[in-house]
Design a protein around this motif. Structure first.
Motif, short mmCIF file in Angstrom:
data_model
loop_
_atom_site.label_atom_id
_atom_site.label_comp_id
_atom_site.label_asym_id
_atom_site.label_seq_id
_atom_site.Cartn_x
_atom_site.Cartn_y
_atom_site.Cartn_z
N ILE A 74 17.15 -7.83 -2.73
CA ILE A 74 15.75 -8.22 -2.95
C ILE A 74 14.79 -7.32 -2.16
N MET A 75 15.22 -6.94 -0.95
CA MET A 75 14.35 -6.13 -0.09
C MET A 75 14.06 -4.76 -0.69
N THR A 76 14.92 -4.30 -1.62
CA THR A 76 14.68 -2.98 -2.22
C THR A 76 13.43 -2.96 -3.09
N TYR A 77 13.06 -4.14 -3.63
CA TYR A 77 11.91 -4.14 -4.56
C TYR A 77 10.77 -5.07 -4.18
N TYR A 78 10.96 -5.96 -3.20
CA TYR A 78 9.90 -6.93 -2.90
C TYR A 78 8.65 -6.25 -2.36
N ALA A 79 8.84 -5.22 -1.55
CA ALA A 79 7.68 -4.50 -1.01
C ALA A 79 6.95 -3.71 -2.10
N VAL A 80 7.69 -3.37 -3.17
CA VAL A 80 7.06 -2.67 -4.30
C VAL A 80 6.07 -3.61 -5.00
N ILE A 81 6.50 -4.86 -5.23
CA ILE A 81 5.60 -5.86 -5.83
C ILE A 81 4.43 -6.13 -4.89
N GLY A 82 4.72 -6.21 -3.59
CA GLY A 82 3.66 -6.39 -2.60
C GLY A 82 2.67 -5.24 -2.64
N GLY A 83 3.18 -4.04 -2.89
CA GLY A 83 2.33 -2.86 -3.01
C GLY A 83 1.42 -2.93 -4.24
N TRP A 84 1.97 -3.43 -5.34
CA TRP A 84 1.15 -3.60 -6.56
C TRP A 84 -0.02 -4.55 -6.28
N ILE A 85 0.29 -5.67 -5.64
CA ILE A 85 -0.74 -6.67 -5.36
C ILE A 85 -1.79 -6.10 -4.40
N THR A 86 -1.33 -5.35 -3.40
CA THR A 86 -2.24 -4.73 -2.44
C THR A 86 -3.17 -3.74 -3.15
N THR B 23 -0.13 -0.27 -16.52
CA THR B 23 0.92 0.67 -16.92
C THR B 23 0.67 2.06 -16.33
N ALA B 24 -0.59 2.50 -16.36
CA ALA B 24 -0.94 3.81 -15.79
C ALA B 24 -0.66 3.84 -14.29
N PHE B 25 -0.90 2.72 -13.63
CA PHE B 25 -0.68 2.66 -12.18
C PHE B 25 0.81 2.73 -11.84
N THR C 33 2.74 8.73 -7.40
CA THR C 33 2.27 8.70 -6.00
C THR C 33 1.72 7.35 -5.56
N SER C 34 0.74 6.82 -6.27
CA SER C 34 0.05 5.59 -5.84
C SER C 34 0.98 4.40 -5.60
N PRO C 35 1.91 4.06 -6.52
CA PRO C 35 2.80 2.91 -6.26
C PRO C 35 3.67 3.10 -5.03
N VAL C 36 4.07 4.35 -4.78
CA VAL C 36 4.91 4.66 -3.62
C VAL C 36 4.13 4.44 -2.32
N ILE C 37 2.91 4.94 -2.28
CA ILE C 37 2.07 4.79 -1.08
C ILE C 37 1.86 3.32 -0.74
N PHE C 38 1.51 2.51 -1.74
CA PHE C 38 1.25 1.10 -1.48
C PHE C 38 2.52 0.34 -1.13
N ALA C 39 3.65 0.71 -1.73
CA ALA C 39 4.93 0.07 -1.39
C ALA C 39 5.32 0.38 0.05
N LEU C 40 5.14 1.63 0.46
CA LEU C 40 5.48 2.03 1.83
C LEU C 40 4.57 1.34 2.84
N LEU C 41 3.30 1.20 2.49
CA LEU C 41 2.35 0.50 3.36
C LEU C 41 2.77 -0.95 3.56
N PHE C 42 3.11 -1.62 2.46
CA PHE C 42 3.50 -3.02 2.53
C PHE C 42 4.81 -3.18 3.31
N MET C 43 5.75 -2.28 3.08
CA MET C 43 7.03 -2.31 3.79
C MET C 43 6.81 -2.09 5.29
#
Length: 463
Positions: free
Chosen positions: A98-110, A131-133, A138-148
Motif C-alpha cells: 500500500i505504501m508504494t502508491y498511497y503517497a501518490v494519491i496523496g500527491g494528487w489531492i495535494t 488525465t493530463a496531470f 514530472t508534476s505527479p512525481v514532485i507531489f508524490a515525493l512531497l507527500f511521502m
C-alpha cells in the motif's frame, strides 16, 4: 512481556491516531459513490449494521492482539502461535504494498489543493485536466515525493511526539471542515437548463432514503459485499496497522470505550462525507451525476465546485485540505506499521529505520506516479478491470491479501487460540466487555463465512 519504548500518552491520543488511520481517502471518495450506487439509505443501514458487528469484531481483534503481545504483526502472530508466523508476514506485506502508491494519491489531492488555492479552479473543471496531470512525467512525481516526505518526517519523530501530536490537531480540524462543507451543501440550490430547481435538502433526502426499487436477492448481496469491503478497508483492519497501534496502548486504557469511539468517529466522518458530496453533486448534476464512480473526486467534484461560482473555489479549498488530512493520517499509519515491524525484525532504531524506508518509498512512489506515463502498462485483473501499476498494487493488497488475512485471522482466533485470548485482554483493565457474546459468535461463525465470500468476490472467482 516486553515493554514498548513507544506509546500513546493516553486514550485520547490513541483514539485520535487510530481514527486518523481509519478515516482515509476512502471515507471521502469511496463511501459517497457507493452510497449513491447502492440505494442511498439502504446502503447506510447495511453499513451501520456491519460496523456494529463485523467491523467491531475485526477492529477489537487487531487492537487487543497488539496490546496483549506488545508487538507488531509478525511478532504478534508468532507469539500467539509460532506456526502462524506466516500470517504475520502476510499481514506485514499489505502495508508494504500500500505504501508504494498511497503517497501518490496523496500527491494528487495535494496538487488539487494547490490548484484551488492559486485560483485555477476553472482549469481543474476541464474534462481532460486530471488525465493530463497524471500522465505528466514530472508534476505527479514532485507531489508524490512531497507527500511521502511529510509522512516520513512525522513518523521519524515517533509515536507521541510525531503521530499523536499531529493527530491531536489534525483530526478535530478535519471533523470541523467536513461539518462546515456538509452544512453548506444542504443550503445550495440550482435551476438547470430545463427550468427544474434542485436543492441540497432534496439531495440529502436522496442520500438518506432507502431505494428498494427493483431490489433482488442478487442486488442485495452486492450491496452487502460493497458495504463490507468499504468497512473492511475503512477501519484499517487486517493490514497490521491496528495491531501496531494497539501495541502502543497503555494497560490502563479502557479498550471497550476506545474501540467504540474509533467506530463512531470513522462512521461519522463517512456519513458526513456523503452528506457533503451527494447533495452538491445532486444539485448541479442530478441523479446522473451519481454514477461518476471512482472519478468522483478528481473529475466530477471540480465541475460541481465550478458550477457554484466564486463560493466553489472556497469550498474546493476546504474539501481538498480535508482530503489531505484524511489521506495523510492514513499514510502515516501505513508507514508506522512498516517501521514498527522492521524495528522488531532488524533491531534498529526508529530514526535509522525511517530513513532507510524513506529512500525505498520515495523511489517506489516515483515509479508508481510514472505508471501513467513512462511506465504505463495495461494488465487485465482477475475481477475483469484493466489496471496500471497503481491499480495492480491496490488490487493485490486490498482485494486479495486483506480478505484472505482476515479469513485466516478469524480461524486462528475463533478456533485455535479461542476468543478468550482477545476477551481477556478487553477485560484486563477491570472493564466489562459488553459485546462479549456478540464477539464470540462473530469471530467463530459469521466473520469467517463473510470473509470467505468477500475473498471469492474480490478475486473475481465469485462474480
Amino acid at each position: 512481556m516486553e515493554k514498548k519504548s513507544n506509546h500513546f500518552s493516553g486514550q485520547l491520543g490513541f483514539v485520535l491516531a487510530a481514527a486518523g488511520s481509519a478515516v482515509g481517502v476512502g471515507n471521502l471518495w469511496r463511501f459517497p459513490y457507493l452510497a449513491a450506487k447502492d440505494g442511498g439509505g439502504l446502503f447506510l443501514i447495511v453499513y451501520l449494521i456491519l460496523v456494529l458487528t463485523f467491523g467491531f469484531t475485526l477492529l477489537t481483534s487487531d487492537i487487543a492482539i497488539g496490546r496483549r503481545t506488545q508487538k507488531s504483526a509478525i511478532g504478534a502472530y508468532t507469539q500467539m502461535r509460532p506456526k502462524w508466523k506466516f500470517l504475520g508476514i502476510l499481514t506485514f506485506l499489505v502495508p508494504v504494498l500500500i505504501m508504494t502508491y498511497y503517497a501518490v494519491i496523496g500527491g494528487w489531492i495535494t496538487k488539487y489543493a494547490v490548484v484551488y488555492v492559486t485560483g485555477q479552479a476553472q482549469a481543474a473543471a476541464a474534462d481532460d485536466y486530471f488525465t493530463a496531470f497524471i500522465t505528466s512525467s514530472t508534476s505527479p512525481v514532485i507531489f508524490a515525493l512531497l507527500f511521502m516526505g511529510v509522512t516520513a518526517f512525522i513518523v521519524y519523530n515517533g509515536v507521541e511526539k510525531g503521530i499523536e501530536k499531529v493527530s491531536k490537531w489534525m483530526m478535530p480540524v478535519l471533523l470541523v471542515l467536513v461539518v462546515v462543507i456538509a452544512v453548506y451543501s444542504l443550503t445550495i440550490s440550482h435551476t438547470d437548463a430545463s427550468g427544474q430547481l434542485r436543492t441540497g435538502l432534496q439531495g440529502f433526502l436522496y442520500y438518506l432514503t432507502p431505494d428498494l426499487e427493483g431490489l433482488t436477492v442478487q442486488r442485495f448481496l452486492q450491496i452487502l459485499l460493497d458495504a463490507m469491503s468499504q468497512l473492511f478497508f475503512s477501519l484499517s483492519v487486517s493490514m497490521g496497522i491496528m495491531i501496531t497501534y494497539g501495541s502502543y496502548v497503555k494497560p490502563e486504557v479502557n479498550l471497550n470505550k476506545a474501540i467504540n469511539q474509533i467506530e463512531i468517529f470513522d462512521t461519522g466522518v463517512a456519513f458526513l462525507a456523503g452528506a457533503m458530496i451527494i447533495p452538491a453533486v445532486y444539485v448541479f448534476s442530478g441523479t446522473e451525476g451519481m454514477g461518476a464512480g471512482p472519478s468522483l473526486m478528481f473529475i466530477s467534484l471540480p465541475k460541481v465546485f465550478s458550477a457554484m461560482g466564486k463560493a466553489g473555489t472556497f469550498v474546493g479549498i476546504l474539501f481538498f485540505v480535508t482530503a489531505i488530512f484524511a489521506t495523510l493520517s492514513s499514510c502515516i499509519s501505513v508507514l508506522e506499521s512498516i517501521t514498527a515491524n522492521c524495528m522488531e525484525i532488524f533491531h534498529t532504531s526508529r530514526k535509522k529505520t525511517v530513513l532507510a524506508l524513506s529512500v525505498i518509498y520515495l523511489a517506489a512512489s516515483a515509479v508508481i506516479a510514472l505508471g501513467y506515463s513512462i511506465f504505463y502498462v495495461e494488465v487485465k485483473l482477475p475481477n475483469g478491470s484493466i489496471g496500471q501499476l497503481l491499480d495492480i498494487m491496490d488490487y493485490i493488497s486490498n482485494s486479495v491479501m486483506m480478505p484472505f488475512i482476515a479469513l485466516l485471522s478469524t480461524i486462528l482466533i475463533g478456533w485455535i487460540v479461542t476468543p478468550d485470548y482477545v476477551i481477556s485482554e478487553m477485560e484486563r483493565s477491570g472493564d466489562k466487555f459488553r459485546r462479549k457474546k456478540l464477539y464470540r459468535v462473530m469471530i467463530r461463525f459469521v466473520a469467517p463465512v463473510m470473509m470467505f465470500i468477500l475473498f471469492l468476490q474480490s478475486t473475481g472467482i465469485l462474480s
